[in-house]
Scaffold this motif. Structure first.
Motif, mmCIF file in Angstrom:
data_model
loop_
_atom_site.group_PDB
_atom_site.id
_atom_site.type_symbol
_atom_site.label_atom_id
_atom_site.label_comp_id
_atom_site.label_asym_id
_atom_site.label_seq_id
_atom_site.Cartn_x
_atom_site.Cartn_y
_atom_site.Cartn_z
ATOM 1 N N PHE A 128 0.016 5.162 -29.481
ATOM 2 C CA PHE A 128 0.942 5.422 -28.374
ATOM 3 C C PHE A 128 0.439 6.585 -27.515
ATOM 4 O O PHE A 128 0.473 6.521 -26.287
ATOM 5 C CB PHE A 128 2.346 5.747 -28.905
ATOM 6 N N LYS A 137 3.043 4.254 -19.721
ATOM 7 C CA LYS A 137 4.238 4.852 -20.315
ATOM 8 C C LYS A 137 5.342 3.818 -20.347
ATOM 9 O O LYS A 137 5.196 2.733 -19.792
ATOM 10 C CB LYS A 137 4.682 6.068 -19.496
ATOM 11 N N LEU A 138 6.460 4.210 -20.949
ATOM 12 C CA LEU A 138 7.608 3.305 -21.034
ATOM 13 C C LEU A 138 8.021 2.822 -19.652
ATOM 14 O O LEU A 138 8.387 1.676 -19.453
ATOM 15 C CB LEU A 138 8.764 4.045 -21.721
ATOM 16 N N GLN A 139 7.926 3.719 -18.661
ATOM 17 C CA GLN A 139 8.447 3.398 -17.336
ATOM 18 C C GLN A 139 7.372 2.937 -16.369
ATOM 19 O O GLN A 139 7.640 2.736 -15.190
ATOM 20 C CB GLN A 139 9.213 4.598 -16.760
ATOM 21 N N GLY A 144 4.447 -1.926 -20.047
ATOM 22 C CA GLY A 144 4.751 -0.681 -20.756
ATOM 23 C C GLY A 144 6.128 -0.720 -21.397
ATOM 24 O O GLY A 144 6.290 -0.407 -22.577
ATOM 25 N N SER A 145 7.132 -1.138 -20.633
ATOM 26 C CA SER A 145 8.500 -1.150 -21.153
ATOM 27 C C SER A 145 8.642 -2.084 -22.335
ATOM 28 O O SER A 145 9.128 -1.709 -23.402
ATOM 29 C CB SER A 145 9.483 -1.588 -20.066
ATOM 30 N N THR A 146 8.201 -3.341 -22.142
ATOM 31 C CA THR A 146 8.422 -4.329 -23.205
ATOM 32 C C THR A 146 7.548 -4.027 -24.423
ATOM 33 O O THR A 146 7.987 -4.204 -25.553
ATOM 34 C CB THR A 146 8.122 -5.752 -22.704
ATOM 35 N N PHE A 148 6.348 -0.974 -25.510
ATOM 36 C CA PHE A 148 6.789 0.193 -26.278
ATOM 37 C C PHE A 148 8.113 -0.057 -26.982
ATOM 38 O O PHE A 148 8.327 0.427 -28.095
ATOM 39 C CB PHE A 148 6.887 1.427 -25.370
ATOM 40 N N VAL A 149 9.025 -0.788 -26.335
ATOM 41 C CA VAL A 149 10.313 -1.065 -26.981
ATOM 42 C C VAL A 149 10.094 -1.929 -28.230
ATOM 43 O O VAL A 149 10.612 -1.646 -29.311
ATOM 44 C CB VAL A 149 11.298 -1.741 -26.003
ATOM 45 N N GLY A 152 7.817 -0.004 -30.751
ATOM 46 C CA GLY A 152 8.546 1.197 -31.167
ATOM 47 C C GLY A 152 9.622 0.864 -32.190
ATOM 48 O O GLY A 152 9.780 1.570 -33.193
#
Lengths: 214, 251
Positions: A128, A137-139, A144-146, A148-149, A152
């Motif tokens: 990560f 990054k997450l945003q 990135g969003s899908t 890391f979620v 994670g």
């Protein structure tokens, strides 16, 4: 359904974790805790199915980079994948040893499983931080969003498993684990652990490996 | 079969060997999976069987999945109710996964054939978008400047329309920027260069690792030029409440 299940197939006779109705066993003669764990894992299938499905729904739809192939490192991920697979094996050995009432041996296997799991989490933290330093990054993007979620939540599950296993091994060390119930207690922890492993089998193949096959 | 039966019937001998064997099989399968992408280096093997590689990977992973669930969790040979409790939601989850993947293809079709492909190619190293002449080469600052001076009026109105649709969500309705989203476009500062050409490229190719998206696939070259002129016209208007200056001051 229940009638068929209650008139158990012959091979279940003598199974040490059921056979009578009690505080631990329900009317089917099955340990409640094990039944509950399988039901929970069923709901976890839906949980991770949605997260992985969402990842693929948005796959390739990001408006900006970095792309998966630009950040993924197959070497790092395959090492951590291998460690998690091996932890599943040590967990199976722990359940086996508990069934044979060799608790100190079981404890060693449980600790080995926890260490392998913790190492996996360590690899994920490293991965990560690499991604973030490469601009993902997450945003940043849909990827990135899908990503890391999804990963994670998997990492969080592994972490919970590591804590659970550590507590189990401490219970055994302190002699607080009831020998008669140990078999089911460790088996249920094992079911959770193996589930976390199979989720990673799916993520590793579909998210990582398929990316490099195209 | 007998192995799993024994596990469920509490026979007091160890299954250590069985578990070690399963562990070894899982290791070998994983090694094969990892070797597959390496075959790319041997086109004579890779190319003829190309459509087979992805299904092969999926089948191998299903095999691993089955080995862990069936043997390590010994669902195989255990009571049927566990099987029912686990496999039915698993089937449901798989259906959701497959439907979402298919829906993704259908839903994004309005964005143009091969949307994903062009988006990825665009990022992998900028290429001309297939939809419309986005980048008229060479980009000439002097030409841009001449057109800008003669283009007050309609050009800016068109650019303002594009700005309202694509840019204001991050840069604010007045172009003053939004904290953590978009830079202030109404000051004299430009983080990625303030010339016509640089602005044009920033809009088309994106910046900041995609935080500023590459619009070349969604906007035509003409639209990028219009919005670039509009943004250029905002320079120095310094709207109230704008974000602080970031980057170099451009006279």
């Amino acid at each position: 359904m229940s009638a068929e299940l209650a008139t158990a197939p012959g091979h279940d006779a003598g199974h040490d974790d059921h056979g009578h109705v009690s505080a631990e066993n329900n009317f089917l003669g099955l340990p409640n805790i094990k039944l509950a764990m399988w039901a929970f894992l069923g709901s976890e299938c839906m949980f991770f199915g949605s997260l992985i499905g969402t990842y693929f729904f948005y796959h390739g739809k990001s408006l900006g980079g970095p792309l998966p192939t630009q950040v993924f490192s197959l070497t790092i991920t395959s090492i951590s994948t291998f460690l998690l697979l091996m932890s599943s094996m040590t967990m199976a050995l722990a359940v086996d040893a508990t069934r044979l009432r060799k608790l100190s041996q079981a404890r060693a296997y449980i600790l080995a499983t926890a260490v392998l799991g913790a190492t996996f989490v360590g690899f994920q933290i490293y991965e990560f931080s690499q991604f973030v330093s490469e601009g993902l990054k997450l945003q940043t993007s849909l990827f990135g969003s899908t990503f890391f979620v999804m990963t994670g939540f998997h990492g969080a599950h592994v972490t919970v498993g590591v804590i659970w296993l550590t507590m189990l091994s401490m219970l055994i060390s302190n002699g607080k684990l009831n020998k008669d119930k140990a078999s089911v207690t460790v088996e249920v922890a094992g079911l959770y652990w193996h589930f976390v492993d199979i989720v990673w089998i799916v993520i590793f193949t579909f998210v990582y490996l398929l990316e490099f096959i195209k | 079969m007998s192995q799993a039966h024994d596990a469920a019937s509490g026979v007091t001998h160890s299954h250590k060997k069985h578990y070690l064997r399963i562990g070894a099989i899982l290791t070998v399968v994983t090694a094969i999976e990892l070797a597959l992408p390496l075959l790319k280096n041997y086109p004579q093997i890779w190319e003829p069987a190309r459509p087979l590689w992805a299904p092969a990977l999926i089948i191998l992973s299903i095999a691993k999945f089955g080995a862990v669930v069936g043997e390590f969790m010994h669902l195989r040979g255990d009571r049927k109710i566990y099987y029912f409790l686990f496999i039915s939601p698993l089937m449901l989850a798989t259906t959701v996964f497959v439907l979402l993947s298919l829906l993704s293809v259908v839903m994004f079709r309005p964005f143009g054939a091969g949307y994903a492909v062009t988006a990825e190619a665009r990022l992998a190293g900028y290429v001309e978008p297939s939809t419309g002449p986005a980048f008229e080469q060479p980009l000439d600052d002097a030409k841009f400047a001449a057109a800008f001076d003669g283009a007050k009026g309609k050009q800016f109105a068109d650019g303002k329309k594009v700005f309202g649709e694509k840019c204001q969500a991050c840069h604010g309705a007045q172009g003053g920027g939004i904290a953590n989203l978009g830079l202030n476009l109404t000051d004299d500062c430009y983080k990625y260069g303030g010339s016509f050409k640089e602005l044009y490229l920033t809009i088309g190719k994106g910046q900041a690792g995609g935080k500023m998206p590459a619009w070349a696939g969604q906007l035509k070259g003409e639209e990028i030029r219009q919005v670039m002129y509009y943004i250029k016209s905002l320079k120095g208007t310094n709207v109230a409440g704008g974000q602080p200056c970031v980057g170099d001051k451009v006279p």
